[in-house]
Design a protein around this motif. Structure first.
Motif, PDB file in Angstrom:
ATOM      1  N   VAL A  77      35.463  42.664  28.537  1.00 25.48           N
ATOM      2  CA  VAL A  77      34.695  41.549  29.101  1.00 25.48           C
ATOM      3  C   VAL A  77      33.786  40.965  28.021  1.00 25.48           C
ATOM      4  O   VAL A  77      33.083  41.691  27.329  1.00 25.48           O
ATOM      5  N   ILE A 109      26.201  35.568  35.874  1.00 19.86           N
ATOM      6  CA  ILE A 109      27.536  35.693  35.267  1.00 19.86           C
ATOM      7  C   ILE A 109      27.966  37.164  35.238  1.00 19.86           C
ATOM      8  O   ILE A 109      29.062  37.523  35.662  1.00 19.86           O
ATOM      9  N   VAL A 110      27.075  38.015  34.737  1.00 15.74           N
ATOM     10  CA  VAL A 110      27.398  39.438  34.580  1.00 15.74           C
ATOM     11  C   VAL A 110      27.636  40.102  35.933  1.00 15.74           C
ATOM     12  O   VAL A 110      28.626  40.803  36.141  1.00 15.74           O
ATOM     13  N   HIS A 113      30.929  39.290  37.778  1.00 22.26           N
ATOM     14  CA  HIS A 113      32.206  39.615  37.144  1.00 22.26           C
ATOM     15  C   HIS A 113      32.846  40.833  37.821  1.00 22.26           C
ATOM     16  O   HIS A 113      32.258  41.900  37.849  1.00 22.26           O
ATOM     17  N   GLN A 117      31.529  44.731  38.029  1.00 21.33           N
ATOM     18  CA  GLN A 117      31.111  45.267  39.332  1.00 21.33           C
ATOM     19  C   GLN A 117      31.739  46.637  39.578  1.00 21.33           C
ATOM     20  O   GLN A 117      31.104  47.531  40.108  1.00 21.33           O
TER      21      GLN A 117
END
Length: 139
Positions: A77, A109-110, A113, A117
């Motif tokens: 990622v 954003i984080v 994702h 998660q």
């Protein structure tokens, strides 16, 4: 054949939702020991997060540590950048607001994702755990 929509369907919570706000910046300390922390408010029904509603406070240095851990945890990622370091006038309302907006975008954003998660050991705790400690996570 579709069934007619009822008001309960229209106004009920979506199947999966995640709302993250970074707000209420507060300055602490004096002179060279001064810092700002931010409130992270999370509302969600995604199973990766233990709490449906939470509120914690984090400093910019906590975000730096968190981003570093995410990069090491997840090679697949691309972790977005944090708002840059500020060395002058960092306690002005304008600078604090710009940083707050950048931290909020970063977290949205984080946290949104799917790979983070399910794959991150630190994501939910950073966003939700009031007794979160960096010492617990050694990398």
């Amino acid at each position: 054949q579709s069934k007619p929509q009822v008001l309960a369907d229209i106004y009920s919570e979506p199947e999966n939702f995640l709302e993250i706000e970074v707000k209420n910046p507060q300055n602490h300390g004096v002179a060279r020991k001064m810092f700002t922390d931010y409130e992270i408010v999370c509302r969600t029904n995604i199973p990766a997060f233990k709490l449906k509603n939470s509120s914690v406070r984090r400093r910019y240095s906590d975000f730096e540590w968190f981003r570093d851990v995410l990069e090491r945890e997840s090679t697949r990622v691309n972790i977005p950048p944090l708002p840059g370091k500020v060395f002058t006038n960092r306690f002005t309302d304008e600078v604090i607001e710009q940083r707050r907006e950048g931290l909020e975008r970063f977290l949205q954003i984080v946290a949104g994702h799917p790979l983070l998660q399910t794959g991150s050991k630190v994501l939910a705790a950073f966003i939700q755990d009031p007794s979160f400690s960096k010492d617990y996570y050694t990398y």
